[in-house]
Design an enzyme around this catalytic site. Structure first.
Site, PDB file in Angstrom:
ATOM      1  N   LEU A  78       0.848  -1.197   0.000  1.00 31.57           N
ATOM      2  CA  LEU A  78       0.000   0.000   0.000  1.00 31.57           C
ATOM      3  C   LEU A  78       0.878   1.238   0.000  1.00 31.57           C
ATOM      4  CD1 LEU A  78      -2.711  -0.966   2.650  1.00 31.57           C
ATOM      5  CD2 LEU A  78      -2.746  -1.291   0.176  1.00 31.57           C
TER       6      LEU A  78
ATOM      7  N   GLY B 201       2.844  -5.500   8.072  1.00 27.19           N
ATOM      8  CA  GLY B 201       2.590  -4.071   7.912  1.00 27.19           C
ATOM      9  C   GLY B 201       1.504  -3.812   6.892  1.00 27.19           C
ATOM     10  N   ASP B 202       1.874  -3.182   5.803  1.00 25.62           N
ATOM     11  CA  ASP B 202       0.913  -2.849   4.748  1.00 25.62           C
ATOM     12  C   ASP B 202       1.206  -3.642   3.473  1.00 25.62           C
ATOM     13  OD1 ASP B 202       3.278  -1.594   4.077  1.00 25.62           O
ATOM     14  OD2 ASP B 202       2.346   0.271   3.448  1.00 25.62           O
ATOM     15  N   GLU B 203       1.762  -4.828   3.631  1.00 20.66           N
ATOM     16  CA  GLU B 203       2.104  -5.683   2.501  1.00 20.66           C
ATOM     17  C   GLU B 203       1.234  -6.943   2.500  1.00 20.66           C
ATOM     18  OE1 GLU B 203       6.850  -4.581   2.333  1.00 20.66           O
ATOM     19  OE2 GLU B 203       6.209  -6.403   3.356  1.00 20.66           O
TER      20      GLU B 203
END
Length: 137
Positions: free
Chosen positions: A22, A63-65
């Site tokens: 993201l 995280g954002d992965e």
């Protein structure tokens, strides 16, 4: 991924590993708070689930992965169909706690056996492709 590789070998198919990061999530998480960030991740997960088939696998890498494993790939057109849905999914803002938040994603794709014979090699290839995507905007 290892299961998908075995399946692809057995049935003379391909499998794809899609790495999604993201863009700008840290700014959302830091400026609006972790509660909003967590809700955003849940909303992203819901949208990603709508883009994949029942035989595919979605996981949060950290995280954002996110990682998507696509199996039963006959040709690149199967991957394009999913990635088109992913691009469309990020084309609409997310409604989070009475706010509309836009998010984009950088996507990298690795194809078995073309870009690697095991999970580690495919992950490295998909990660490299994702960073190239991020640099290119």
């Amino acid at each position: 991924m290892e299961h998908s590789i075995v399946h692809a070998k057995r049935h003379n198919l391909k499998a794809a590993l899609i790495f999604i990061d993201l863009d700008g999530f840290k700014t959302i998480n830091d400026s609006l708070g972790h509660s909003v960030g967590d809700t955003m991740l849940q909303s992203v997960t819901s949208r990603l689930k709508e883009c994949i088939r029942e035989c595919d696998t979605l996981s949060r890498h950290g995280g954002d992965e996110f990682l998507l494993i696509l199996q039963d790939i006959n040709d690149e057109g199967d991957i394009v169909a999913v990635t088109d849905k992913l691009i469309e999914a990020f084309g609409h803002p997310f409604s989070i706690e009475n706010q509309f938040l836009s998010a984009s994603a950088s996507i990298g794709i690795a194809l078995y056996p073309d870009h690697g014979e095991n999970f580690e090699a495919l992950l490295q290839s998909a990660d490299t492709a994702m960073y190239k995507s991020k640099r290119c905007g």
